[in-house]
Design an enzyme around this catalytic site. Structure first.
Site, PDB file in Angstrom:
ATOM      1  N   HIS A 170       0.807  -1.220   0.000  1.00  0.00           N
ATOM      2  CA  HIS A 170       0.000   0.000   0.000  1.00  0.00           C
ATOM      3  C   HIS A 170       0.839   1.270   0.000  1.00  0.00           C
ATOM      4  O   HIS A 170       0.324   2.351   0.267  1.00  0.00           O
ATOM      5  CB  HIS A 170      -0.952  -0.008   1.213  1.00  0.00           C
ATOM      6  CG  HIS A 170      -1.998  -1.082   1.111  1.00  0.00           C
ATOM      7  ND1 HIS A 170      -2.626  -1.620   2.222  1.00  0.00           N
ATOM      8  CD2 HIS A 170      -2.501  -1.750   0.037  1.00  0.00           C
ATOM      9  CE1 HIS A 170      -3.488  -2.537   1.825  1.00  0.00           C
ATOM     10  NE2 HIS A 170      -3.417  -2.658   0.514  1.00  0.00           N
ATOM     11  N   THR A 180      -3.520  -8.369  11.208  1.00  0.00           N
ATOM     12  CA  THR A 180      -4.367  -7.866  10.123  1.00  0.00           C
ATOM     13  C   THR A 180      -5.743  -8.509  10.203  1.00  0.00           C
ATOM     14  O   THR A 180      -5.878  -9.692  10.496  1.00  0.00           O
ATOM     15  CB  THR A 180      -3.732  -8.111   8.743  1.00  0.00           C
ATOM     16  OG1 THR A 180      -4.646  -7.688   7.726  1.00  0.00           O
ATOM     17  CG2 THR A 180      -3.351  -9.562   8.517  1.00  0.00           C
TER      18      THR A 180
HETATM   19  P1  OAD Z   1      -7.148  -3.362  10.622  1.00  0.00           P
HETATM   20  O1  OAD Z   1      -7.306  -2.165  11.479  1.00  0.00           O
HETATM   21  O2  OAD Z   1      -8.237  -3.760   9.650  1.00  0.00           O
HETATM   22  O3  OAD Z   1      -6.894  -4.648  11.537  1.00  0.00           O
HETATM   23  C1  OAD Z   1      -5.953  -4.555  12.564  1.00  0.00           C
HETATM   24  C2  OAD Z   1      -5.779  -5.953  13.111  1.00  0.00           C
HETATM   25  O4  OAD Z   1      -4.791  -5.886  14.138  1.00  0.00           O
HETATM   26  C3  OAD Z   1      -7.045  -6.522  13.747  1.00  0.00           C
HETATM   27  O5  OAD Z   1      -7.244  -7.848  13.308  1.00  0.00           O
HETATM   28  C4  OAD Z   1      -6.738  -6.485  15.253  1.00  0.00           C
HETATM   29  O6  OAD Z   1      -7.343  -7.591  15.949  1.00  0.00           O
HETATM   30  C5  OAD Z   1      -5.241  -6.649  15.236  1.00  0.00           C
HETATM   31  N1  OAD Z   1      -4.556  -6.119  16.414  1.00  0.00           N
HETATM   32  C6  OAD Z   1      -4.968  -5.187  17.280  1.00  0.00           C
HETATM   33  N2  OAD Z   1      -4.035  -5.010  18.254  1.00  0.00           N
HETATM   34  C7  OAD Z   1      -2.991  -5.850  17.951  1.00  0.00           C
HETATM   35  C8  OAD Z   1      -1.744  -6.145  18.543  1.00  0.00           C
HETATM   36  N3  OAD Z   1      -1.342  -5.519  19.663  1.00  0.00           N
HETATM   37  N4  OAD Z   1      -0.935  -7.067  17.957  1.00  0.00           N
HETATM   38  C9  OAD Z   1      -1.337  -7.713  16.828  1.00  0.00           C
HETATM   39  N5  OAD Z   1      -2.518  -7.478  16.206  1.00  0.00           N
HETATM   40  C10 OAD Z   1      -3.323  -6.563  16.773  1.00  0.00           C
HETATM   41  O7  OAD Z   1      -5.769  -3.143   9.842  1.00  0.00           O
HETATM   42  P2  OAD Z   1      -5.295  -3.899   8.554  1.00  0.00           P
HETATM   43  O8  OAD Z   1      -5.786  -5.326   8.533  1.00  0.00           O
HETATM   44  O9  OAD Z   1      -3.844  -3.686   8.436  1.00  0.00           O
HETATM   45  O10 OAD Z   1      -5.594  -0.066   3.398  1.00  0.00           O
HETATM   46  O11 OAD Z   1      -6.061  -3.062   7.389  1.00  0.00           O
HETATM   47  C11 OAD Z   1      -5.779  -3.421   6.039  1.00  0.00           C
HETATM   48  C12 OAD Z   1      -5.927  -2.182   5.196  1.00  0.00           C
HETATM   49  O12 OAD Z   1      -7.202  -1.530   5.443  1.00  0.00           O
HETATM   50  C13 OAD Z   1      -4.909  -1.107   5.477  1.00  0.00           C
HETATM   51  O13 OAD Z   1      -3.665  -1.382   4.879  1.00  0.00           O
HETATM   52  C14 OAD Z   1      -5.585   0.098   4.826  1.00  0.00           C
HETATM   53  C15 OAD Z   1      -6.987  -0.102   5.373  1.00  0.00           C
HETATM   54  O14 OAD Z   1      -7.958   0.438   4.500  1.00  0.00           O
HETATM   55  C16 OAD Z   1      -4.961   0.936   2.644  1.00  0.00           C
HETATM   56  O15 OAD Z   1      -4.367   1.846   3.170  1.00  0.00           O
HETATM   57  C17 OAD Z   1      -5.106   0.755   1.176  1.00  0.00           C
END
Ligand code: OAD
Length: 266
Positions: free
Chosen positions: A133, A206
């Site tokens: 991204h 994620t």
């Molecule tokens: P999300 O905010 O969708 O998900 C974050 C994940 O991290 C969730 O599954 C939480 O349970 C987990 N989480 C929370 N605290 C944590 C910790 N301390 N250790 C490990 N995991 C933890 O973020 P992403 O999945 O990265 O797209 O989102 C994917 C994309 O959606 C991003 O890259 C962005 C957004 O739209 C673009 O920018 C194109």
């Protein structure tokens, strides 16, 4: 559905370490959760503070930028400043240690694929990073994708924001993937190739709900690769992973790093 190993977390860590040690090609796939313990909110955390009454589509999209270029520029500026003010955490550092050890082993390979744009993997020392991204610290112009380098030092009081491209005079934007935009046409195919070839993929922090990025670990599973997930909660991928380590990634990756070194060094 792959049988999830219902054992104590220590035994799960030992098994994960064994799978990583046996692998010739280790892939890691990260999301915003890996930066949470550095103090960077995830996307599923609500937008906070000044930006609470804007939707991400208003801010992280071409129409949003064209409608309010200065505001979008300043939103990214505030995000850049927030990232500069924090440090990579033990989770980022454990992945660097894993990459460094694998690099010393002839014939072994390590690839880190991230959805994150915060540059924290690179600041921690990760070298082989595929950024699906983009990166909030890289810039390009709106019309021709000309690269742009922010001038050193403080901006002049009356500096025009967003800056203008020195070649085509179009507005400068962050080199990140906005809603409705395609992913980089070199990084995505490389990431699919890694998903097909790596023996094991560590999927960290994620929700696995944003495509096509979320299709990378799904593809690894389709090709019979082992999936190890680290997340305090279940994600959309959890039903198909081989091992789910439930907890915060900085803590679990630090433990996994110790277990891994025990396994490979003894
Ligand atoms: P999300 O905010 O969708 O998900 C974050 C994940 O991290 C969730 O599954 C939480 O349970 C987990 N989480 C929370 N605290 C944590 C910790 N301390 N250790 C490990 N995991 C933890 O973020 P992403 O999945 O990265 O797209 O989102 C994917 C994309 O959606 C991003 O890259 C962005 C957004 O739209 C673009 O920018 C194109």
């Amino acid at each position: 559905m792959a049988e999830k190993i219902n054992t104590s977390q220590q035994e799960q860590l030992a098994l994960a370490a064994q799978w990583l040690a046996e692998a010739n090609h280790v892939a890691v796939f990260t999301g915003a959760g890996v930066s949470k313990e550095s103090g960077i909110p995830t996307f599923r955390d609500a937008q906070t503070g000044l930006w609470a009454n804007y939707s991400p589509e208003d801010l992280a999209s071409r129409p949003g930028f064209l409608k309010n270029p200065r505001m979008v520029w300043e939103w990214y500026d505030s995000r850049r400043n927030k990232v500069w003010d924090v440090e990579p955490n033990d989770g980022h550092r454990a992945l660097v240690a894993l990459e460094k050890w694998i690099e010393t082993q002839p014939g072994k390979q390590f690839t880190l694929i991230t959805q994150n744009i915060d540059n924290l993997h690179q600041r921690a020392g990760s070298r082989n990073v595929l950024e699906l991204h983009g990166n909030i610290f890289r810039y390009k112009c709106l019309d021709q994708n000309h690269p742009y380098r922010i001038p050193e030092g403080p901006l002049a009081e009356d500096a025009e924001l967003p800056p203008r491209c020195e070649w085509c005079d179009s507005m400068v934007r962050p080199d990140v993937v906005w809603f409705g935009e395609m992913l980089p046409d070199d990084i995505l195919p490389q990431s699919y190739q890694v998903a097909r070839e790596a023996d094991v993929m560590l999927v960290i922090g994620t929700s696995c709900v944003v495509y096509p990025a979320a299709d990378i670990p799904v593809t690894a599973k389709k090709f019979g690769r082992r999936l190890i997930e680290i997340n305090p909660e279940e994600s959309a991928l959890s039903p198909m992973v081989d091992l789910l380590l439930k907890g915060p990634s900085a803590v679990l990756l630090r433990s996994l790093q110790n277990e891994f070194l025990e396994t490979v060094v003894g």
